[in-house]
Design an enzyme around this catalytic site. Structure first.
Site, PDB file in Angstrom:
ATOM      1  NE  ARG A 232      -2.176  -8.862 -11.069  1.00 44.49           N
ATOM      2  CZ  ARG A 232      -3.420  -8.475 -11.401  1.00 44.49           C
ATOM      3  NH1 ARG A 232      -3.646  -7.835 -12.536  1.00 44.49           N
ATOM      4  NH2 ARG A 232      -4.425  -8.715 -10.583  1.00 44.49           N
ATOM      5  CD  GLU A 261       0.162  -1.854 -12.100  1.00 37.24           C
ATOM      6  OE1 GLU A 261      -0.869  -1.576 -11.454  1.00 37.24           O
ATOM      7  OE2 GLU A 261       0.166  -2.619 -13.061  1.00 37.24           O
ATOM      8  CG  HIS A 279      -3.821  -2.050 -13.484  1.00 41.41           C
ATOM      9  ND1 HIS A 279      -3.077  -2.755 -12.582  1.00 41.41           N
ATOM     10  CD2 HIS A 279      -4.817  -2.895 -13.861  1.00 41.41           C
ATOM     11  CE1 HIS A 279      -3.591  -3.967 -12.406  1.00 41.41           C
ATOM     12  NE2 HIS A 279      -4.662  -4.074 -13.183  1.00 41.41           N
TER      13      HIS A 279
END
Ligand code: DGY
Length: 314
Positions: A232, A261, A279
């Site tokens: 993360r 993000e 991601h």
């Protein structure tokens, strides 16, 4: 269902539920999640949905379960869900291999200078093969520090061993020999960081780990070390990492996850020693299907009155 899911998953959901889909995959707002939840029994959400305490309080009483299409559940306020009697489930296991593969891709991309090399080639500036040009460093023989030797950490270690890397790790507690597979345990992060030529983050985002990679802890890493993050973004202090990469205190970073993000810190974009992906850890069709099926399995079990396999304990 807050986001568009792979066709096979939506087909199964149609067969078994009176499911409401997000056909254009627009990002739902908090208001639209609450509005869409009216008279529904459960929500199927993803990591892009911030299911915080306010949103949970605003959900109708009909919602009894939130099934997240993700292994991580830091986007859901678990105590708030518990307080309202709403079950929360996640999708562990099924994305382990895909995420470990991305960790290796990040290691290779960061270590072998992929960002700068690809830019040189694509901009037409590749003049010739040069004995001293675009040199990186190899994984073979390097010490890989794994912060969090859980499922994904262990799958990453397994692949890294095939590259001839020596595995070190830190967990809150030491694993048994079968799961360690020869990895060297460090009982604190200072010990782990000091031997990590490459440090790969595989812990969950929790109040204890947020901001764990900061100026003080980066200083514990060997000069020129490489940082990899598939976990993360909020585990990393962006300013500190960008400063360390810009000054070459760290050799490179391979990052698949970011704070805020998709609006990552712009400082990363100018760094030729940052190898960046949007991601993609679980982004294979096999894995996204498996995640969707697992999220539906959890709903099925819950509505049959059973304990779902992946019930998150608050
Ligand atoms: C997860 O599952 O938590 C990933 O970040 C998205 O696949």
């Amino acid at each position: 269902m807050t986001r568009k899911l792979p066709p096979a998953v939506e087909t199964r959901a149609t067969q078994d539920y009176d499911a409401v889909f997000n056909t254009d995959d627009s990002l739902p707002t908090r208001e639209s999640i609450v509005a869409g939840a009216q008279e529904k029994d459960g929500l199927l959400v993803t990591v892009t949905d911030r299911i915080d305490a306010d949103l949970i309080r605003a959900l109708p009483d009909s919602i009894r379960i939130i099934s997240t299409f993700s292994v991580g559940y830091d986007h859901i306020d678990i105590p708030a869900a518990k307080a309202r009697g709403i079950a929360v489930t996640n999708t562990p296991d099924v994305l382990t291999d895909a995420t470990a593969e991305i960790a290796l891709l990040l290691m290779l991309g960061a270590a072998r200078n992929a960002t700068a090399s690809i830019a040189t080639l694509r901009s037409g500036n590749w003049r010739n093969w040069a004995p001293t040009g675009m040199l990186g460093t190899e994984l073979t023989g390097k010490r890989l520090g794994i912060l969090g030797l859980g499922r994904i950490g262990r799958a990453t270690a397994q692949r890294a061993r095939a590259f001839g890397m020596e595995i070190h790790y830190h967990n809150r507690s030491r694993l048994d020999a079968e799961r360690e597979k020869g990895a060297i345990y460090h009982d604190d992060i200072a010990g782990l960081f000091s031997v990590s030529d490459i440090l790969s983050i595989h812990c969950a985002s929790t109040p204890e780990t947020r901001g764990l990679i900061n100026r003080d802890t980066i200083a514990l890493l060997p000069e020129g070390a490489i940082l990899i993050n598939t976990a993360r973004g909020d585990i990393v202090d962006d300013e500190a990492l960008i400063e360390a990469l810009a000054s070459a205190r760290l050799g490179a970073a391979g990052l698949d996850v970011f704070n805020n993000e998709p609006n990552l810190h712009p400082g990363y974009l100018n760094l030729s020693n940052a190898f960046l992906l949007p991601h993609l850890g679980s982004a294979t069709l096999e894995t996204r299907n498996a995640m969707g099926f697992r999220a539906l399995d959890n709903l099925d079990a819950f509505f049959r009155g059973q304990t779902p396999r992946d019930l998150v304990e608050g």
